[in-house]
Write an enzyme that holds these catalytic residues in place. Structure first.
Site, PDB file in Angstrom:
ATOM      1  N   GLU A   1     -30.830  96.806  -1.822  1.00 33.09           N
ATOM      2  CA  GLU A   1     -31.827  97.654  -2.500  1.00 33.09           C
ATOM      3  C   GLU A   1     -31.290  99.066  -2.711  1.00 33.09           C
ATOM      4  O   GLU A   1     -30.259  99.458  -2.169  1.00 33.09           O
ATOM      5  CB  GLU A   1     -33.129  97.645  -1.690  1.00 33.09           C
ATOM      6  CG  GLU A   1     -33.718  96.238  -1.605  1.00 33.09           C
ATOM      7  CD  GLU A   1     -35.084  96.183  -0.935  1.00 33.09           C
ATOM      8  OE1 GLU A   1     -35.520  97.173  -0.328  1.00 33.09           O
ATOM      9  OE2 GLU A   1     -35.702  95.101  -1.036  1.00 33.09           O
TER      10      GLU A   1
ATOM     11  N   GLU B   1     -29.219  86.162  -4.442  1.00 33.65           N
ATOM     12  CA  GLU B   1     -28.598  85.078  -5.215  1.00 33.65           C
ATOM     13  C   GLU B   1     -27.550  85.621  -6.171  1.00 33.65           C
ATOM     14  O   GLU B   1     -26.460  85.065  -6.323  1.00 33.65           O
ATOM     15  CB  GLU B   1     -29.652  84.338  -6.061  1.00 33.65           C
ATOM     16  CG  GLU B   1     -30.754  83.678  -5.263  1.00 33.65           C
ATOM     17  CD  GLU B   1     -31.948  84.583  -5.035  1.00 33.65           C
ATOM     18  OE1 GLU B   1     -31.741  85.783  -4.731  1.00 33.65           O
ATOM     19  OE2 GLU B   1     -33.080  84.111  -5.145  1.00 33.65           O
TER      20      GLU B   1
ATOM     21  N   CYS C   1     -32.570  85.794 -11.688  1.00 32.44           N
ATOM     22  CA  CYS C   1     -31.579  84.997 -10.943  1.00 32.44           C
ATOM     23  C   CYS C   1     -31.463  83.605 -11.535  1.00 32.44           C
ATOM     24  O   CYS C   1     -30.365  83.044 -11.621  1.00 32.44           O
ATOM     25  CB  CYS C   1     -31.947  84.922  -9.464  1.00 32.44           C
ATOM     26  SG  CYS C   1     -31.654  86.482  -8.607  1.00 32.44           S
TER      27      CYS C   1
ATOM     28  N   ASN D   1     -29.723  90.480  -0.376  1.00 31.08           N
ATOM     29  CA  ASN D   1     -30.287  91.470  -1.303  1.00 31.08           C
ATOM     30  C   ASN D   1     -29.886  92.889  -0.909  1.00 31.08           C
ATOM     31  O   ASN D   1     -29.806  93.234   0.268  1.00 31.08           O
ATOM     32  CB  ASN D   1     -31.815  91.323  -1.437  1.00 31.08           C
ATOM     33  CG  ASN D   1     -32.571  91.407  -0.132  1.00 31.08           C
ATOM     34  OD1 ASN D   1     -32.073  91.017   0.913  1.00 31.08           O
ATOM     35  ND2 ASN D   1     -33.779  91.919  -0.185  1.00 31.08           N
TER      36      ASN D   1
ATOM     37  N   CYS E   1     -30.710  91.119  -6.217  1.00 29.54           N
ATOM     38  CA  CYS E   1     -31.149  89.988  -5.396  1.00 29.54           C
ATOM     39  C   CYS E   1     -29.954  89.315  -4.709  1.00 29.54           C
ATOM     40  O   CYS E   1     -28.828  89.337  -5.234  1.00 29.54           O
ATOM     41  CB  CYS E   1     -31.836  88.935  -6.263  1.00 29.54           C
ATOM     42  SG  CYS E   1     -33.388  89.460  -6.993  1.00 29.54           S
TER      43      CYS E   1
ATOM     44  N   CYS F   1     -36.140  84.690  -8.447  1.00 28.99           N
ATOM     45  CA  CYS F   1     -36.815  85.364  -9.565  1.00 28.99           C
ATOM     46  C   CYS F   1     -36.240  84.856 -10.893  1.00 28.99           C
ATOM     47  O   CYS F   1     -35.199  84.185 -10.931  1.00 28.99           O
ATOM     48  CB  CYS F   1     -36.660  86.877  -9.455  1.00 28.99           C
ATOM     49  SG  CYS F   1     -35.031  87.479  -9.931  1.00 28.99           S
TER      50      CYS F   1
END
Ligand code: THU
Length: 169
Positions: free
Chosen positions: A74, A85, A125, A72, A83, A122
């Site tokens: 940010e 993934e 994703c 991830n 994210c 999430c």
């Protein structure tokens, strides 16, 4: 006023069931999935998460055995981050556009402490996973890794029921 009457005769209660495997540890996985789990843990090192301090690592094995990692990323403007993934899936599709996905493994740690419970992707994703399943025309597996439990799903549909798939509509 008979036209206001609702006819319930066509209504049916339905139940959805999902098949998946649960392991007590990643050491119970097949050797190549254990290797993928290890790669997902290595990927954690690439997490840039100064805001949430929640690290997520993903490792995606392609049909030819290539492993693509993601973590991830940010951003001070929160929605600009991404994210783990999606970092892995986008990198795979961008760098190996012709090679289908085989298995995606995901692991998380909170403030550097490995999570006991499996990391669950999430909704965004999951939708991106669905897209690549359609792009390559074949299902791929998802392994969610926790210290005390590991879950393996055979296809994206199993973690995203009633998938929206514009390629099929
Ligand atoms: N995160 C992921 O990388 N994958 C998920 O499936 C859920 C959340 C990241 C986004 C953010 O950097 C941090 O975890 C906290 O939400």
């Amino acid at each position: 006023m008979s036209h206001c009457k609702i006819d319930f005769r066509t209504m049916a209660d339905k139940r959805l069931t999902i098949d998946y495997k649960e392991f007590a540890s990643e050491l119970e996985l097949e050797p190549q999935d254990q290797e993928l789990a290890k790669a997902a843990r290595e990927a954690l090192k690439g997490s840039y998460s100064p805001y949430s301090k929640f690290q997520v690592g993903a490792a995606l094995r392609l049909a030819d055995g290539t492993i693509v990692k993601g973590a991830n990323q940010e951003n001070a403007a929160y929605p600009a981050g991404l994210c783990a993934e999606r970092v892995a899936m986008f990198a795979a599709s961008a760098n190996y556009p012709e090679t289908p996905f085989d298995t995606l493994a995901i692991v998380a740690s909170d403030n550097g402490v490995p999570c006991d419970e499996p990391a669950t992707p999430c909704g965004n994703c999951r939708q991106v996973m669905a897209e690549y399943q359609s792009k390559y025309g074949r299902p791929f597996s998802i392994i969610l890794i926790g210290n005390s439990k590991v879950l393996k799903f055979a296809k994206v549909d199993d973690i995203l029921p009633f998938i929206f798939d514009s390629l099929k509509v």
